[in-house]
Structures are given as C-alpha cells and as structure tokens.
Design a protein around this motif. Structure first.
Motif, mmCIF file in Angstrom:
data_model
loop_
_atom_site.group_PDB
_atom_site.id
_atom_site.type_symbol
_atom_site.label_atom_id
_atom_site.label_comp_id
_atom_site.label_asym_id
_atom_site.label_seq_id
_atom_site.Cartn_x
_atom_site.Cartn_y
_atom_site.Cartn_z
ATOM 1 N N TYR A 13 0.135 -1.352 0.181
ATOM 2 C CA TYR A 13 -0.358 0.448 0.273
ATOM 3 C C TYR A 13 0.514 0.966 -0.077
ATOM 4 O O TYR A 13 2.609 0.965 0.303
ATOM 5 C CB TYR A 13 -0.962 0.730 1.576
ATOM 6 C CG TYR A 13 -1.863 -1.500 1.225
ATOM 7 C CD1 TYR A 13 -2.597 -1.139 1.089
ATOM 8 C CD2 TYR A 13 -1.722 -2.365 2.262
ATOM 9 C CE1 TYR A 13 -3.976 -2.138 0.525
ATOM 10 C CE2 TYR A 13 -2.188 -3.422 2.012
ATOM 11 C CZ TYR A 13 -3.671 -3.713 1.514
ATOM 12 O OH TYR A 13 -4.026 -4.100 2.050
ATOM 13 N N ASP A 14 0.264 2.147 -0.664
ATOM 14 C CA ASP A 14 0.459 3.450 -0.816
ATOM 15 C C ASP A 14 0.797 3.632 0.836
ATOM 16 O O ASP A 14 1.807 4.258 1.614
ATOM 17 C CB ASP A 14 0.305 4.402 -1.394
ATOM 18 C CG ASP A 14 0.631 4.028 -3.487
ATOM 19 O OD1 ASP A 14 1.773 3.833 -2.803
ATOM 20 O OD2 ASP A 14 -1.050 4.104 -3.370
ATOM 21 N N LEU A 15 0.069 4.462 1.101
ATOM 22 C CA LEU A 15 -0.434 4.798 2.413
ATOM 23 C C LEU A 15 -0.994 3.912 3.655
ATOM 24 O O LEU A 15 -2.313 2.869 3.353
ATOM 25 C CB LEU A 15 -1.478 6.179 2.657
ATOM 26 C CG LEU A 15 -0.610 7.198 2.063
ATOM 27 C CD1 LEU A 15 -1.029 8.144 2.277
ATOM 28 C CD2 LEU A 15 0.908 7.232 2.493
ATOM 29 N N ALA A 16 -0.905 3.940 4.651
ATOM 30 C CA ALA A 16 -1.609 3.215 5.971
ATOM 31 C C ALA A 16 -2.415 3.981 7.024
ATOM 32 O O ALA A 16 -1.634 4.984 7.423
ATOM 33 C CB ALA A 16 -0.756 2.415 7.119
ATOM 34 N N LYS A 107 4.309 2.630 2.909
ATOM 35 C CA LYS A 107 5.380 3.304 2.293
ATOM 36 C C LYS A 107 4.827 4.442 3.629
ATOM 37 O O LYS A 107 6.045 5.220 4.368
ATOM 38 C CB LYS A 107 5.893 4.321 0.960
ATOM 39 C CG LYS A 107 5.687 2.510 -0.134
ATOM 40 C CD LYS A 107 5.780 3.791 -1.576
ATOM 41 C CE LYS A 107 5.334 2.047 -2.192
ATOM 42 N NZ LYS A 107 5.125 2.803 -3.834
ATOM 43 N N GLY A 108 3.787 4.529 4.126
ATOM 44 C CA GLY A 108 3.503 5.770 4.662
ATOM 45 C C GLY A 108 2.197 5.815 5.893
ATOM 46 O O GLY A 108 1.519 5.199 5.321
ATOM 47 N N VAL A 109 2.311 6.523 6.833
ATOM 48 C CA VAL A 109 1.376 6.312 7.505
ATOM 49 C C VAL A 109 0.714 7.616 8.189
ATOM 50 O O VAL A 109 1.535 9.142 7.762
ATOM 51 C CB VAL A 109 2.241 6.316 8.537
ATOM 52 C CG1 VAL A 109 0.257 6.125 9.934
ATOM 53 C CG2 VAL A 109 2.004 4.709 9.001
ATOM 54 N N VAL A 110 -0.623 7.601 8.042
ATOM 55 C CA VAL A 110 -1.371 9.665 8.512
ATOM 56 C C VAL A 110 -2.064 9.299 9.484
ATOM 57 O O VAL A 110 -3.211 8.638 9.158
ATOM 58 C CB VAL A 110 -1.711 9.409 6.917
ATOM 59 C CG1 VAL A 110 -2.867 11.379 7.323
ATOM 60 C CG2 VAL A 110 -1.231 9.746 6.048
ATOM 61 N N SER A 111 -2.513 10.251 10.232
ATOM 62 C CA SER A 111 -3.679 9.862 11.625
ATOM 63 C C SER A 111 -2.984 11.289 11.475
ATOM 64 O O SER A 111 -2.476 12.353 11.603
ATOM 65 C CB SER A 111 -2.392 8.940 12.912
ATOM 66 O OG SER A 111 -3.059 8.912 13.483
ATOM 67 N N ALA A 112 -4.540 11.922 12.601
ATOM 68 C CA ALA A 112 -4.672 12.577 13.688
ATOM 69 C C ALA A 112 -4.972 12.707 14.731
ATOM 70 O O ALA A 112 -5.527 13.296 15.178
ATOM 71 C CB ALA A 112 -5.626 13.458 12.386
ATOM 72 N N GLY A 113 -4.402 11.753 15.460
ATOM 73 C CA GLY A 113 -4.605 11.249 16.657
ATOM 74 C C GLY A 113 -3.488 11.826 16.966
ATOM 75 O O GLY A 113 -2.568 13.103 16.980
#
Length: 354
Positions: A13-16, A107-113
């Motif tokens: 995946y590109d992003l988790a 490849k990367g993570v995005v979170s608003a946590g």
C-alpha cells in the motif's frame, strides 16, 4: 470495498491510514480520502479501524471504497492518553498503521491522532533512519515569498550540532519532495545574522554546512523576522525555539484577522470599505488558510509518518495525505540517504565531494 484481516497477505500500500485518530474520526478521514481518490487515482490505502463504523461511511463514498482495504480493530488511542500507556495497546489502529510501515507493507502513515503517542510508536516501531540521531517534526508555513519548511517544531527541545545538521539535510529533502524546489536555501535560526552570534552548537553547525556539499544552498544565520519574510526556503532550529516561533506566528495571524474584523465592522465607513476590499481579503484568507498547511511530518524515520491536526476537517486531512503522497512519490527517503552520505556531522567533518 475490500476487507482484509490478514496482515501477511502479499499486497503493498502507499499509505496506512489510522481511521480512528482525531477529534472527528472516522468521518473526516473518509471525507478527506474522497479528495485523495480524485487527486491520486492510483493510490492504494490500508484503512485501519473499527469496521462497524467505517463500512457504512464507505457506502456513501464509493471512490474511497475503491482505493481502500479495511483492516479491522476496535482499539484506538484516546487523544489524552499518555504515550507510555499508548505503547501498551497492542492492537490500536495507530500501532497497526506503524507496524504496516515497519513490515514494508505500506510506505507511509497518516494519522490525526495523539501526537505524543504517534511519535513514541514511530520511534519504537518504524525506527530512526541509519545515520540520523533523532527524528524531527517539520511543517510548511506561508511567507511573503511563498512557502517555507521549518524544523524542528517540538520533537527535540535540546539539540546539538549534529542534530541541527541532520535537520538541514532532512529539511532539504522535504523541500525538494513537497515544495518541488531543486535547490532550496537553508537558514539557521539565530539571535542575529552575524557569524559570531549564537552559542557554540549553532556556530559549529554553520561551519559544517558552509564546508559541505550543501554550502551553495546555505544562507547562514537568519533572525525571527526572516521567517515570514521568506529569506530562506528552509528554517533550521531546535524544537523549543521552533515550537515557540510556530505558535507565535499562528497567534499573530489570528490577531491580524481579529483586528481586520474590528475595523470593517466598526461603522458604516468600515462596512463600505470592506465591500471594496472584500475580493482581496478573500484571496488572502484562502492563501493563509491553515488547512493548506496541515500535515506535520516526523522526518528521519524508516518511512513516511505524517501527523494531521487532531481537530482538522476533511479539507485539512486531505492536505495531510497530499504531503505524505508527495514525499513517497518524490523519493524523500532516498534524498536524505544521499545527504547523509555526503555530510558527517557526528565527526563534525565534511566528506569529500564526489
């Protein structure tokens, strides 16, 4: 809609995406990803969170369903939880997202946590890049000449010479990947622009940069007013100073808009004046919209890790995802490795130019 529970399945995946992180998750996450699906048509997203809450939302946003695979967990990290407690949650959506990157599945993570939990998990699971002493937090801010990259913004309160040079290398890679600059200029934030100003660590870092392959990009010392003037494309500082500067700038912007509102609502003349300047004010408001600058990045890790503001709406979250995609697409990690191979701040020496 894809539903996946096996973490070992052969798919990348590109992003988790931590679907449960933030004040308004998972709603703003799904709505933000709707914009992502339009901007990045081939993106593959591993969406981690409570399937019972996510699945009904995906039915409303078929574009998002097309790019996403759900990995279920009912555990999330509360926004007020201490990092030490968050580390003990083995099946949290934030931890599972970090593990996906560590296992080279994403490849990367995005979170608003939770920011503290995110940094702690990133350092323990994703881990710091070889050659980088400490990861830093970087973000983009507006200036009179365009956008500027600033780091560190709070991850490292106390920094030495090596840290500051690392930040310059990482900031250079960030500016190239996200801002599209070929030769971004670099400035060290100091109490004056003269070479003798500042403490020993600042002067030592400046000496390394002046004698490194980044020398033609190194502007030298800059002062506080240079941040908004856009004197350089990259501003390097310790986390204490950077965080204070960032919050001061945010407060100044709020004050400006507050004063403008007072002026243009104070009477008939003010209201008439507002009608005349309204188009310009609307453009300025759009240019300075904090949602455009959402997406602080923990740089110096073995993967892309982007932190969206916890209170961001779907527009802001989409911009955070854009930052992550830019870093992945434009070889951010490889650019840092190249910089590290040329500069050796640990020995306060410069590797010979090739």
């Amino acid at each position: 809609m894809n539903i996946q529970v096996n973490t070992q399945e052969e798919m990348t995946y590109d992003l988790a995406i931590d679907a449960m992180g933030g004040d308004n998750a998972p709603d703003i996450v799904i709505k933000g990803l709707d914009a992502t699906a339009l901007r990045h048509s081939n993106v593959k997203v591993l969406l981690i969170g409570d399937e019972a809450k996510i699945a009904p939302l995906l039915k409303q946003y078929p574009r998002v369903a097309e790019i996403c695979t759900i990995r279920h967990t009912s555990v999330s990290v509360p926004m007020d939880m201490k990092p030490t407690a968050a580390l003990k949650l083995r099946d949290s959506s934030l931890r599972m997202a970090m593990e996906s990157v560590a296992q080279k599945e994403s490849k990367g993570v995005v979170s608003a946590g939770n920011s503290g939990a995110m940094l702690a998990l990133a350092q323990i699971i994703v881990k710091t890049m070889p050659g980088i002493a400490r990861p830093a937090m970087a973000a983009i801010s507006p200036t009179a000449k365009g956008d500027v990259v600033m780091l560190d913004l709070g991850a490292n309160v106390v920094c030495d010479c090596r840290n500051l040079v690392d930040f310059a290398i990482m900031g250079n890679a960030f500016a190239k990947a996200v801002l599209g600059l070929r030769h971004p200029t670099i400035g060290l934030l100091n109490v004056g622009s003269e070479e003798l100003k500042g403490d020993e660590r600042l002067r030592a870092a400046a000496d390394v940069l002046r004698n490194s392959p980044l020398s033609d990009q190194f502007h030298g010392f800059i002062e506080g007013h240079d941040i908004t003037a856009g004197t350089t494309d990259i501003i390097v500082t310790d986390g204490f100073t950077g965080n204070v500067a960032l919050k001061t700038g945010e407060g100044a912007l709020k004050l400006v808009f507050h004063l403008l509102k007072q002026v243009y609502t104070s009477g008939l003349r003010g209201k008439l004046g507002y009608l005349m300047v309204r188009p310009g004010l609307e453009r300025m408001k759009e240019w300075l919209d904090p949602r455009r600058y959402n997406g602080a990045v923990f740089v110096g890790l073995n993967g892309v890790v982007v932190k969206s503001h916890g209170g961001a709406d779907e527009v802001g979250f989409a911009y955070a995802v854009d930052v992550a995609m830019d870093m992945i697409t434009h070889g951010f990690y490889e650019e840092i490795l190249t910089g590290l191979s040329q500069v050796n701040p640990a020995e306060n020496a410069v590797m010979p130019k090739k």
